[in-house]
Scaffold this active site. Structure first.
Site: not given
Ligand SMILES: C[S@@+](CC[C@H](N)C(=O)[O-])C[C@H]1O[C@@H](n2cnc3c(N)ncnc32)[C@H](O)[C@@H]1O
Length: 286
Positions: A68-69, A72, A267
């Protein structure tokens, strides 16, 4: 011949390499710096962050032994949970030195099955079985979306799922329907975020990301919004940061503390009023 793009190390490090100790003051111990998922009303923030990781990883249909990559990867917990709970090997890449250092220390018990690198997706060239990206594409900018999705498509095997969680503007029709009008105050807040908080960051709507993904050869299988969850997440971060005001100022400065409070509380209101959304987009390599 194609020239390799260089990752925006400086812009990204300006934010994430502020101080791990400072981020620890307001993120849950999970150190997840993205919307949680309040699957049940009574969940703690910590539990909701774990639920978010599970929600994302379940959508990746991980099989033991796969690679799995995590593009971020932040401080590393998604990759760590993937190894612990799904039996995969994980590679987490980030542009932040502090995050890599933290993630490597945190994953010692996994004996190398979770590997963390100071590397941009622009520099990553190895085949993988699955890709997860939790709130990193906001840093990429639209001019790189095409190259990013083409690379992911090249690295994955046929039919592979890929999961992206991303902050987006609501679609034009939704904005019309809800009568969301952008004011001068909104423009000033967006400028503040881009200049003082996330240098070079850029938001788009989900349909823009899906269009680039489609052009690269992905189908969009599902889009799930976590909009109220992000408002709740940010409220929780604001309360924690406020409660640690003195320590935060000692670690950084009054100016930094004020800027972060302004950014986090501001936000939260944008998710509450519907002008911002955050979605998990499930893609499948066609
Ligand atoms: C908001 S953080 C999210 C971290 C983590 N996924 C989470 O959920 O807490 C964004 C991450 O994207 C990474 N990032 C930004 N641009 C990148 C690039 N070009 N290649 C790899 N990582 C990148 C940053 O270093 C950071 O780790």
């Amino acid at each position: 011949m194609t020239t390799q793009l260089s990752p925006p190390y400086e812009n990204v490090q300006a934010h994430y390499d502020l101080s791990n100790e400072f981020y620890k003051l307001f993120l849950a111990p999970t150190m997840m710096y993205t919307s949680a998922y309040y699957e049940r009303e009574d969940m703690t923030h910590e539990e909701a962050q774990e639920a978010k990781i599970k929600l994302a990883l379940d959508k990746c249909d991980l099989q033991p032994g796969q690679r799995l990559l995590d593009v971020g990867c932040g401080w590393g917990l998604t990759a760590i949970r993937a190894v612990e709970n799904y039996g995969v090997r994980a590679i987490g890449i980030t542009l932040s030195r502090d995050q890599v250092e933290h993630a490597r220390a945190w994953s010692q018990h996994l004996g190398g099955r979770a590997e963390f690198r100071l590397q941009g997706w622009e520099e990553f060239e190895e085949p993988v079985d699955r890709i997860v990206v939790i709130c990193a594409t906001e840093h990429f900018r639209e001019e790189r979306y095409g190259t990013f999705f083409a690379k992911c498509h090249r690295l994955l095997p046929a039919q592979a799922p890929m999961l992206i969680q991303v902050i987006v503007f609501p679609e034009y029709e939704v904005q019309q329907e809800k009568c969301l009008n952008w004011t001068q105050e909104d423009v000033l807040f967006a400028k503040f975020i881009q200049r003082k908080i996330f240098h070079g960051g850029q938001l788009r709507s989900a349909s823009v990301l899906c269009r680039y993904a489609k052009e690269a050869g992905f189908q969009t299988a599902q889009i799930q919004s976590l909009q109220p969850d992000y408002a709740r997440t940010l409220d929780c971060w604001a309360a924690k940061l406020e409660a640690s005001r003195e320590a935060a100022i000692e670690l950084t400065s009054q100016e930094t503390y004020d800027m972060y409070m302004h950014y986090i509380t501001g936000c939260a209101n944008y998710y509450r009023c519907g002008k911002l959304d955050v979605v998990q987009i499930s893609l499948k390599k066609a």
